[in-house]
Design a protein around this motif. Structure first.
Motif, short mmCIF file in Angstrom:
data_model
loop_
_atom_site.label_atom_id
_atom_site.label_comp_id
_atom_site.label_asym_id
_atom_site.label_seq_id
_atom_site.Cartn_x
_atom_site.Cartn_y
_atom_site.Cartn_z
N ALA A 186 0.83 -1.20 0.00
CA ALA A 186 0.00 0.00 0.00
C ALA A 186 0.87 1.26 0.00
O ALA A 186 0.56 2.23 -0.70
N ALA A 187 1.95 1.23 0.75
CA ALA A 187 2.86 2.38 0.78
C ALA A 187 3.52 2.60 -0.59
O ALA A 187 3.65 3.75 -1.04
N CYS A 188 3.91 1.53 -1.24
CA CYS A 188 4.50 1.64 -2.59
C CYS A 188 3.49 2.22 -3.57
O CYS A 188 3.81 3.09 -4.37
N ALA A 189 2.26 1.71 -3.53
CA ALA A 189 1.23 2.20 -4.44
C ALA A 189 0.92 3.67 -4.15
O ALA A 189 0.72 4.47 -5.08
N TRP A 190 0.87 4.04 -2.87
CA TRP A 190 0.63 5.44 -2.50
C TRP A 190 1.72 6.32 -3.10
O TRP A 190 1.43 7.37 -3.67
N ALA A 191 2.98 5.90 -2.97
CA ALA A 191 4.09 6.68 -3.51
C ALA A 191 4.00 6.81 -5.02
O ALA A 191 4.25 7.88 -5.58
N LEU A 192 3.63 5.74 -5.69
CA LEU A 192 3.47 5.79 -7.14
C LEU A 192 2.34 6.72 -7.56
O LEU A 192 2.47 7.48 -8.53
N LEU A 193 1.23 6.65 -6.84
CA LEU A 193 0.10 7.55 -7.16
C LEU A 193 0.48 9.00 -6.93
O LEU A 193 0.12 9.88 -7.73
N ARG A 194 1.19 9.28 -5.85
CA ARG A 194 1.65 10.65 -5.59
C ARG A 194 2.59 11.13 -6.69
O ARG A 194 2.49 12.24 -7.17
N ALA A 195 3.52 10.26 -7.10
CA ALA A 195 4.49 10.62 -8.13
C ALA A 195 3.81 10.82 -9.48
O ALA A 195 4.27 11.62 -10.31
N ALA A 196 2.72 10.10 -9.70
CA ALA A 196 2.00 10.20 -10.98
C ALA A 196 1.15 11.47 -11.04
O ALA A 196 0.55 11.75 -12.07
N GLY A 197 1.09 12.18 -9.93
CA GLY A 197 0.35 13.44 -9.93
C GLY A 197 -1.12 13.31 -9.66
O GLY A 197 -1.91 14.16 -10.04
N GLN A 198 -1.53 12.23 -8.99
CA GLN A 198 -2.92 12.10 -8.60
C GLN A 198 -3.26 13.22 -7.63
O GLN A 198 -2.39 13.74 -6.94
N PRO A 199 -4.53 13.62 -7.57
CA PRO A 199 -4.91 14.70 -6.65
C PRO A 199 -4.57 14.33 -5.21
O PRO A 199 -4.66 13.20 -4.82
N ARG A 200 -4.16 15.32 -4.46
CA ARG A 200 -3.78 15.08 -3.06
C ARG A 200 -4.98 15.25 -2.24
O ARG A 200 -5.38 15.37 -1.34
#
Length: 92
Positions: free
Chosen positions: A78-92
């Motif tokens: 879950a932490a890895c996926a969160w980091a990938l989503l953040r890096a991909a520019g998903q809304p915060r």
């Protein structure tokens, strides 16, 4: 097994993000983590083991036996996926 456990949660993150594309990465990751943990704790009941004995699909999705270290590896996924989503520019 830890790689498979992490990927299981990453897959759930992907499905959650697909179903709720505007969800924040933290919400996506925590939802997927909660689902992963729910499946793992359900294995304590024995029901997934019964279903897994009769269905390959159930065995792949639900597993059959509880393994406490899996809970940690789901959190890592879950932490890895969160980091990938953040890096991909998903809304915060």
């Amino acid at each position: 097994m830890c790689i498979r456990d992490r990927l299981y949660t990453v897959l759930l993150c992907t499905l959650v993000a697909f179903c709720a594309p505007r969800a924040r990465p933290a919400v996506v990751a925590s939802t997927a983590l909660g689902l992963s943990w729910a499946v793992e704790f359900a294995q304590l009941t024995g029901v997934p083991a019964q279903w897994s004995a009769h269905s390959t699909a159930a065995r792949l999705v639900l597993g059959s036996t509880f393994n406490a270290p899996d809970l940690f590896w789901y959190a890592v996924g879950a932490a890895c996926a969160w980091a990938l989503l953040r890096a991909a520019g998903q809304p915060r």
